[in-house]
Design an enzyme around this catalytic site. Structure first.
Site, PDB file in Angstrom:
ATOM      1  N   LYS A  31      -0.968   4.820   4.388  1.00 48.37           N
ATOM      2  CA  LYS A  31      -1.923   3.994   5.212  1.00 48.37           C
ATOM      3  C   LYS A  31      -1.466   3.895   6.730  1.00 48.37           C
ATOM      4  O   LYS A  31      -0.421   3.651   7.121  1.00 48.37           O
ATOM      5  CB  LYS A  31      -1.954   2.698   4.493  1.00 48.37           C
ATOM      6  CG  LYS A  31      -2.977   1.736   5.151  1.00 48.37           C
ATOM      7  CD  LYS A  31      -3.196   0.679   4.053  1.00 48.37           C
ATOM      8  CE  LYS A  31      -4.244  -0.561   4.744  1.00 48.37           C
ATOM      9  NZ  LYS A  31      -5.491   0.244   5.093  1.00 48.37           N
ATOM     10  N   HIS A  49       0.872  -1.298   0.207  1.00 48.14           N
ATOM     11  CA  HIS A  49      -0.061  -0.089   0.114  1.00 48.14           C
ATOM     12  C   HIS A  49       0.801   1.242  -0.037  1.00 48.14           C
ATOM     13  O   HIS A  49       2.009   1.147   0.277  1.00 48.14           O
ATOM     14  CB  HIS A  49      -0.951  -0.214   1.251  1.00 48.14           C
ATOM     15  CG  HIS A  49      -2.284  -0.786   1.026  1.00 48.14           C
ATOM     16  ND1 HIS A  49      -1.990  -2.083   1.155  1.00 48.14           N
ATOM     17  CD2 HIS A  49      -3.284  -0.477   0.510  1.00 48.14           C
ATOM     18  CE1 HIS A  49      -3.334  -2.754   1.174  1.00 48.14           C
ATOM     19  NE2 HIS A  49      -4.141  -1.893   0.770  1.00 48.14           N
TER      20      HIS A  49
HETATM   21  N1  LIG Z   1     -13.192  -0.739   1.839  1.00 43.29           N
HETATM   22  C1  LIG Z   1     -12.331  -0.416   0.764  1.00 43.29           C
HETATM   23  O1  LIG Z   1     -12.301  -0.875  -0.502  1.00 43.29           O
HETATM   24  C2  LIG Z   1     -11.397   0.567   1.146  1.00 43.29           C
HETATM   25  C3  LIG Z   1     -11.022   0.916   2.422  1.00 43.29           C
HETATM   26  N2  LIG Z   1     -10.219   1.975   2.555  1.00 43.29           N
HETATM   27  C4  LIG Z   1     -10.090   2.319   3.937  1.00 43.29           C
HETATM   28  O2  LIG Z   1     -10.892   3.474   4.253  1.00 43.29           O
HETATM   29  C5  LIG Z   1     -10.250   4.142   5.305  1.00 43.29           C
HETATM   30  C6  LIG Z   1      -9.726   5.578   4.873  1.00 43.29           C
HETATM   31  O3  LIG Z   1      -8.790   5.509   3.776  1.00 43.29           O
HETATM   32  P1  LIG Z   1      -8.201   6.809   2.965  1.00 43.29           P
HETATM   33  O4  LIG Z   1      -9.523   7.558   2.315  1.00 43.29           O
HETATM   34  O5  LIG Z   1      -7.220   6.408   2.422  1.00 43.29           O
HETATM   35  O6  LIG Z   1      -7.861   7.776   4.430  1.00 43.29           O
HETATM   36  P2  LIG Z   1      -7.692   9.344   4.470  1.00 43.29           P
HETATM   37  O7  LIG Z   1      -6.830   9.588   5.755  1.00 43.29           O
HETATM   38  O8  LIG Z   1      -7.069   9.848   3.179  1.00 43.29           O
HETATM   39  O9  LIG Z   1      -8.984   9.800   4.848  1.00 43.29           O
HETATM   40  C7  LIG Z   1      -9.650   9.767   5.953  1.00 43.29           C
HETATM   41  C8  LIG Z   1     -10.473  11.114   6.401  1.00 43.29           C
HETATM   42  O10 LIG Z   1     -11.407  10.889   7.699  1.00 43.29           O
HETATM   43  C9  LIG Z   1     -11.166  12.343   8.225  1.00 43.29           C
HETATM   44  N3  LIG Z   1     -11.719  12.042   9.584  1.00 43.29           N
HETATM   45  C10 LIG Z   1     -10.888  11.927  10.583  1.00 43.29           C
HETATM   46  N4  LIG Z   1     -11.871  11.865  11.686  1.00 43.29           N
HETATM   47  C11 LIG Z   1     -13.100  12.393  11.395  1.00 43.29           C
HETATM   48  C12 LIG Z   1     -14.408  11.987  11.888  1.00 43.29           C
HETATM   49  N5  LIG Z   1     -14.345  12.276  13.295  1.00 43.29           N
HETATM   50  N6  LIG Z   1     -15.353  12.439  11.211  1.00 43.29           N
HETATM   51  C13 LIG Z   1     -15.008  12.512   9.725  1.00 43.29           C
HETATM   52  N7  LIG Z   1     -14.060  12.492   9.179  1.00 43.29           N
HETATM   53  C14 LIG Z   1     -12.953  12.230  10.007  1.00 43.29           C
HETATM   54  C15 LIG Z   1      -9.579  12.431   7.910  1.00 43.29           C
HETATM   55  O11 LIG Z   1      -9.557  13.666   8.278  1.00 43.29           O
HETATM   56  P3  LIG Z   1      -8.003  14.358   8.754  1.00 43.29           P
HETATM   57  O12 LIG Z   1      -6.906  14.007   7.873  1.00 43.29           O
HETATM   58  O13 LIG Z   1      -8.266  15.769   9.221  1.00 43.29           O
HETATM   59  O14 LIG Z   1      -7.810  13.569  10.339  1.00 43.29           O
HETATM   60  C16 LIG Z   1      -9.541  12.564   6.630  1.00 43.29           C
HETATM   61  O15 LIG Z   1      -9.782  13.241   5.605  1.00 43.29           O
HETATM   62  C17 LIG Z   1      -8.904   3.456   5.909  1.00 43.29           C
HETATM   63  O16 LIG Z   1      -9.462   2.754   7.163  1.00 43.29           O
HETATM   64  C18 LIG Z   1      -8.672   2.512   4.839  1.00 43.29           C
HETATM   65  O17 LIG Z   1      -8.035   1.236   5.121  1.00 43.29           O
HETATM   66  C19 LIG Z   1      -9.312   2.454   1.798  1.00 43.29           C
HETATM   67  C20 LIG Z   1      -9.617   2.350   0.735  1.00 43.29           C
HETATM   68  C21 LIG Z   1     -10.516   1.243   0.130  1.00 43.29           C
HETATM   69  O1  LIG Z   2      -5.831   2.273   3.039  1.00 39.33           O
HETATM   70  C1  LIG Z   2      -6.054   1.818   1.943  1.00 39.33           C
HETATM   71  O2  LIG Z   2      -5.798   2.409   0.869  1.00 39.33           O
HETATM   72  C2  LIG Z   2      -6.996   0.674   1.806  1.00 39.33           C
HETATM   73  N1  LIG Z   2      -7.440  -0.052   2.770  1.00 39.33           N
HETATM   74  C3  LIG Z   2      -8.370  -1.262   2.758  1.00 39.33           C
HETATM   75  C4  LIG Z   2      -7.274  -2.288   3.472  1.00 39.33           C
HETATM   76  O3  LIG Z   2      -6.932  -1.950   4.543  1.00 39.33           O
HETATM   77  O4  LIG Z   2      -7.634  -3.285   3.316  1.00 39.33           O
HETATM   78  C5  LIG Z   2      -8.804  -1.634   1.297  1.00 39.33           C
HETATM   79  C6  LIG Z   2      -7.584  -1.308   0.065  1.00 39.33           C
HETATM   80  O5  LIG Z   2      -6.701  -2.427   0.438  1.00 39.33           O
HETATM   81  C7  LIG Z   2      -7.242   0.078   0.414  1.00 39.33           C
END
Ligand SMILES: NC(=O)C1=CN([C@@H]2O[C@H](COP(=O)(O)OP(=O)(O)OC[C@H]3O[C@@H](n4cnc5c(N)ncnc54)[C@H](OP(=O)(O)O)[C@@H]3O)[C@@H](O)[C@H]2O)C=CC1
Ligand SMILES: O=C(O)C1=N[C@H](C(=O)O)C[C@H](O)C1
Length: 269
Positions: free
Chosen positions: A162, A158
């Site tokens: 992350k 990743h």
């Molecule tokens: N299921 C799937 O297919 C996928 C899952 N994921 C998962 O999704 C999650 C997010 O990933 P990603 O988008 O890359 O992470 P990011 O860090 O880019 O985004 C997370 C966001 O959430 C915000 N945040 C923090 N606290 C709060 C709150 N209390 N309320 C609302 N927003 C808040 C953060 O703000 P700030 O930066 O200011 O703290 C940030 O903007 C991870 O757990 C990742 O593993 C990711 C990709 C695919």
């Molecule tokens: O943080 C990410 O980017 C992703 N998180 C998810 C995970 O923890 O498996 C899904 C995907 O791999 C991207």
């Protein structure tokens, strides 16, 4: 003929990599409408000002209670951080909003607890460690292969922003593999790590390795070793649009569910 009302969606984490991509997907969808977003800052601002997407006047709320009681959404899509995702999911259950949770970090016990609450309310929802169809297929193929190849190692790769390791996808893949894989401790019985962590994390005797590098998005390889052969299953998300077909599909599907589903594979035809 009456047109179906669009599904009213709230996105938590709108500034994030996945939250912002989800909002772009909703803006292009004909049957989803973004009614609000939840962020821990930017209270009262508009999505169009925050993300520069014209025509999206949805308001941002710092307080999820205020958001749910004022906007009365059908669905919450959450891409935040593990602890935040859990709090938001609990709020969604309390308000009868269907959760679509992509945030990683849920244990089986936690999923069970949320499912029990949702069953009582007959509320549909999904927690999906990975919304990319190809990644889900690798999980399913890994479950099939583990029956014949109990010696396997998972390498997940990743981007270096992350926060959690191993990935939710790697854990879910390993969990599915335990359904068919004969439990065993792999490697030489007397192997010794001369540098701590060299053999990766131990999941039921199988190893999981996490790579974090700039330039990567989300990738996973599952290696199966047998006598004189090696089977490699690999999936690459080159772009976060790869997750959006699954997010859109899940958002539609939860409208017709009355329980919590864990894993996109459980709602795919
Ligand atoms: N299921 C799937 O297919 C996928 C899952 N994921 C998962 O999704 C999650 C997010 O990933 P990603 O988008 O890359 O992470 P990011 O860090 O880019 O985004 C997370 C966001 O959430 C915000 N945040 C923090 N606290 C709060 C709150 N209390 N309320 C609302 N927003 C808040 C953060 O703000 P700030 O930066 O200011 O703290 C940030 O903007 C991870 O757990 C990742 O593993 C990711 C990709 C695919
Ligand atoms: O943080 C990410 O980017 C992703 N998180 C998810 C995970 O923890 O498996 C899904 C995907 O791999 C991207």
């Amino acid at each position: 003929m009456t047109e179906k009302e669009p599904i009213r969606v709230v996105v938590a984490g709108p500034r994030g990599r996945m939250g912002s991509e989800t909002i772009r997907m909703i803006a292009q969808s004909s049957n989803l409408t973004l009614v609000a977003a939840v962020d821990h800052g930017h209270d009262g601002e508009r999505i169009e000002d925050l993300l520069g997407i014209n025509g999206l006047s949805a308001r941002i709320y710092a307080d999820i209670d205020a958001c749910f009681s004022q906007e009365q959404p059908d669905v919450l899509i959450d891409f935040t951080h593990p602890e935040v995702g859990k709090r938001n999911l609990q709020k969604a259950i309390d308000y009868g909003v269907r959760p679509v949770i992509g945030t990683s970090g849920f244990s089986n016990e936690e999923v069970e607890n949320y499912r029990n609450q949702m069953d009582e309310k007959k509320l549909g929802g999904i927690i999906a460690p990975n919304f990319a169809i190809g990644a889900v297929l690798v999980m399913k193929f890994s479950q099939m292969a583990a029956k014949y190849f109990p010696d396997a190692e998972i390498i997940e790769l990743h981007h270096d922003k992350k926060k959690d390791a191993p990935s939710g996808t790697a854990i879910k893949t390993a969990e599915l593999m335990t359904k068919t894989r004969q439990s065993k401790k792999q490697g030489a019985p007397d192997e010794k790590e001369t540098l701590a962590g060299a053999r990766g994390a131990d999941f039921d005797g199988m190893r999981i390795h996490s790579v974090r590098l700039p330039g990567l998005i989300a990738h996973q390889e599952v290696l199966f070793g047998g006598k004189g052969e090696l089977l490699t299953l690999r999936h690459d998300s080159m772009d976060r649009t790869s997750f959006m077909t699954g997010v859109h599909y899940a958002t539609n599907t939860v409208m017709n569910l009355d329980t919590l589903v864990y894993g996109l594979e459980n709602i795919l035809d």
